[in-house]
Design a protein around this motif. Structure first.
Motif, PDB file in Angstrom:
ATOM      1  N   TYR A   8       0.866  -1.175   0.000  1.00  0.00           N
ATOM      2  CA  TYR A   8       0.000   0.000   0.000  1.00  0.00           C
ATOM      3  C   TYR A   8       0.903   1.225   0.000  1.00  0.00           C
ATOM      4  O   TYR A   8       1.635   1.452   0.959  1.00  0.00           O
ATOM      5  CB  TYR A   8      -0.908   0.000   1.230  1.00  0.00           C
ATOM      6  N   PRO A   9       0.857   2.036  -1.042  1.00  0.00           N
ATOM      7  CA  PRO A   9       1.848   3.116  -1.195  1.00  0.00           C
ATOM      8  C   PRO A   9       1.866   4.143  -0.055  1.00  0.00           C
ATOM      9  O   PRO A   9       2.879   4.783   0.152  1.00  0.00           O
ATOM     10  CB  PRO A   9       1.471   3.789  -2.508  1.00  0.00           C
ATOM     11  N   LEU A  10       0.781   4.295   0.678  1.00  0.00           N
ATOM     12  CA  LEU A  10       0.766   5.290   1.754  1.00  0.00           C
ATOM     13  C   LEU A  10       0.871   4.672   3.143  1.00  0.00           C
ATOM     14  O   LEU A  10       0.867   5.395   4.132  1.00  0.00           O
ATOM     15  CB  LEU A  10      -0.513   6.141   1.654  1.00  0.00           C
ATOM     16  N   ARG A  11       0.963   3.375   3.235  1.00  0.00           N
ATOM     17  CA  ARG A  11       1.073   2.720   4.543  1.00  0.00           C
ATOM     18  C   ARG A  11       2.545   2.577   4.915  1.00  0.00           C
ATOM     19  O   ARG A  11       3.352   2.083   4.137  1.00  0.00           O
ATOM     20  CB  ARG A  11       0.421   1.348   4.506  1.00  0.00           C
ATOM     21  N   VAL A  15       8.478   5.371   9.452  1.00  0.00           N
ATOM     22  CA  VAL A  15       8.104   6.753   9.774  1.00  0.00           C
ATOM     23  C   VAL A  15       9.205   7.426  10.578  1.00  0.00           C
ATOM     24  O   VAL A  15       9.530   8.589  10.328  1.00  0.00           O
ATOM     25  CB  VAL A  15       6.750   6.792  10.511  1.00  0.00           C
ATOM     26  N   SER A  16       9.811   6.712  11.508  1.00  0.00           N
ATOM     27  CA  SER A  16      10.896   7.329  12.269  1.00  0.00           C
ATOM     28  C   SER A  16      12.054   7.694  11.342  1.00  0.00           C
ATOM     29  O   SER A  16      12.667   8.757  11.496  1.00  0.00           O
ATOM     30  CB  SER A  16      11.355   6.426  13.416  1.00  0.00           C
ATOM     31  N   GLU A  36       5.700  10.617   0.249  1.00  0.00           N
ATOM     32  CA  GLU A  36       6.252  10.374   1.585  1.00  0.00           C
ATOM     33  C   GLU A  36       5.611  11.300   2.614  1.00  0.00           C
ATOM     34  O   GLU A  36       5.332  10.896   3.745  1.00  0.00           O
ATOM     35  CB  GLU A  36       7.771  10.550   1.579  1.00  0.00           C
ATOM     36  N   ARG A  37       5.382  12.557   2.247  1.00  0.00           N
ATOM     37  CA  ARG A  37       4.732  13.495   3.170  1.00  0.00           C
ATOM     38  C   ARG A  37       3.308  13.050   3.488  1.00  0.00           C
ATOM     39  O   ARG A  37       2.870  13.126   4.638  1.00  0.00           O
ATOM     40  CB  ARG A  37       4.724  14.906   2.588  1.00  0.00           C
ATOM     41  N   MET A  38       2.606  12.558   2.472  1.00  0.00           N
ATOM     42  CA  MET A  38       1.240  12.085   2.688  1.00  0.00           C
ATOM     43  C   MET A  38       1.228  10.837   3.576  1.00  0.00           C
ATOM     44  O   MET A  38       0.413  10.725   4.495  1.00  0.00           O
ATOM     45  CB  MET A  38       0.564  11.791   1.343  1.00  0.00           C
ATOM     46  N   ALA A  39       2.136   9.908   3.312  1.00  0.00           N
ATOM     47  CA  ALA A  39       2.232   8.696   4.115  1.00  0.00           C
ATOM     48  C   ALA A  39       2.565   9.048   5.567  1.00  0.00           C
ATOM     49  O   ALA A  39       1.996   8.476   6.504  1.00  0.00           O
ATOM     50  CB  ALA A  39       3.282   7.755   3.534  1.00  0.00           C
ATOM     51  N   LEU A  40       3.462   9.992   5.746  1.00  0.00           N
ATOM     52  CA  LEU A  40       3.846  10.435   7.081  1.00  0.00           C
ATOM     53  C   LEU A  40       2.650  11.036   7.814  1.00  0.00           C
ATOM     54  O   LEU A  40       2.369  10.686   8.962  1.00  0.00           O
ATOM     55  CB  LEU A  40       4.977  11.458   6.964  1.00  0.00           C
ATOM     56  N   ARG A  41       1.923  11.900   7.144  1.00  0.00           N
ATOM     57  CA  ARG A  41       0.761  12.543   7.756  1.00  0.00           C
ATOM     58  C   ARG A  41      -0.316  11.524   8.138  1.00  0.00           C
ATOM     59  O   ARG A  41      -0.885  11.597   9.230  1.00  0.00           O
ATOM     60  CB  ARG A  41       0.190  13.588   6.808  1.00  0.00           C
ATOM     61  N   ALA A  98      -1.489  10.483  12.079  1.00  0.00           N
ATOM     62  CA  ALA A  98      -2.873  10.677  12.517  1.00  0.00           C
ATOM     63  C   ALA A  98      -3.412   9.474  13.287  1.00  0.00           C
ATOM     64  O   ALA A  98      -4.312   9.632  14.108  1.00  0.00           O
ATOM     65  CB  ALA A  98      -3.764  10.958  11.313  1.00  0.00           C
ATOM     66  N   VAL A  99      -2.848   8.290  13.044  1.00  0.00           N
ATOM     67  CA  VAL A  99      -3.398   7.087  13.683  1.00  0.00           C
ATOM     68  C   VAL A  99      -2.462   6.452  14.706  1.00  0.00           C
ATOM     69  O   VAL A  99      -2.875   5.566  15.448  1.00  0.00           O
ATOM     70  CB  VAL A  99      -3.802   6.031  12.627  1.00  0.00           C
ATOM     71  N   CYS A 100      -1.234   6.893  14.756  1.00  0.00           N
ATOM     72  CA  CYS A 100      -0.238   6.283  15.647  1.00  0.00           C
ATOM     73  C   CYS A 100      -0.090   7.114  16.916  1.00  0.00           C
ATOM     74  O   CYS A 100      -0.075   8.345  16.872  1.00  0.00           O
ATOM     75  CB  CYS A 100       1.101   6.181  14.935  1.00  0.00           C
ATOM     76  N   GLU A 101       0.059   6.442  18.025  1.00  0.00           N
ATOM     77  CA  GLU A 101       0.258   7.140  19.296  1.00  0.00           C
ATOM     78  C   GLU A 101       1.737   7.406  19.573  1.00  0.00           C
ATOM     79  O   GLU A 101       2.095   8.439  20.139  1.00  0.00           O
ATOM     80  CB  GLU A 101      -0.329   6.288  20.427  1.00  0.00           C
ATOM     81  N   ALA A 102       2.603   6.506  19.141  1.00  0.00           N
ATOM     82  CA  ALA A 102       4.024   6.600  19.485  1.00  0.00           C
ATOM     83  C   ALA A 102       4.807   7.571  18.595  1.00  0.00           C
ATOM     84  O   ALA A 102       5.675   8.296  19.084  1.00  0.00           O
ATOM     85  CB  ALA A 102       4.660   5.213  19.419  1.00  0.00           C
ATOM     86  N   CYS A 103       4.533   7.601  17.320  1.00  0.00           N
ATOM     87  CA  CYS A 103       5.343   8.396  16.399  1.00  0.00           C
ATOM     88  C   CYS A 103       5.268   9.904  16.645  1.00  0.00           C
ATOM     89  O   CYS A 103       6.288  10.579  16.548  1.00  0.00           O
ATOM     90  CB  CYS A 103       5.017   8.033  14.959  1.00  0.00           C
ATOM     91  N   PRO A 104       4.094  10.457  16.978  1.00  0.00           N
ATOM     92  CA  PRO A 104       4.093  11.883  17.321  1.00  0.00           C
ATOM     93  C   PRO A 104       4.954  12.196  18.551  1.00  0.00           C
ATOM     94  O   PRO A 104       5.573  13.260  18.619  1.00  0.00           O
ATOM     95  CB  PRO A 104       2.622  12.184  17.585  1.00  0.00           C
TER      96      PRO A 104
END
Length: 67
Positions: free
Chosen positions: A5-8, A14-15, A30-35, A39-45
């Motif tokens: 999946y190109p955006l997953r 992500v790190s 890459e910017r879209m995948a990162l965003r 939005a769904v990950c708790e750890a990466c932000p």
């Protein structure tokens, strides 16, 4: 290997993108995948905030002088 999946992206991917973003502009995909991931990950932000804290601390350290 390209993701199915190109955006997953995984947290590990992500790190790496967050670190790479410090040195270069990321392509649109890459910017879209990162965003999307952020939005769904708790750890990466949290990791992103830690990177920002370290960058700010290094900037202050570089400009520190004992007068």
């Amino acid at each position: 290997m390209k993701p199915v999946y190109p955006l997953r992206r995984t947290c590990k991917e992500v790190s790496a993108l967050l670190i790479a973003r410090e040195d270069r502009a990321l392509p649109l995909v890459e910017r879209m995948a990162l965003r999307l991931h952020m939005a769904v990950c708790e750890a990466c932000p949290k990791f992103e905030r830690q990177l920002l804290t370290m960058r700010q601390a290094m900037g202050r350290w570089r400009h520190y002088s004992e007068d």
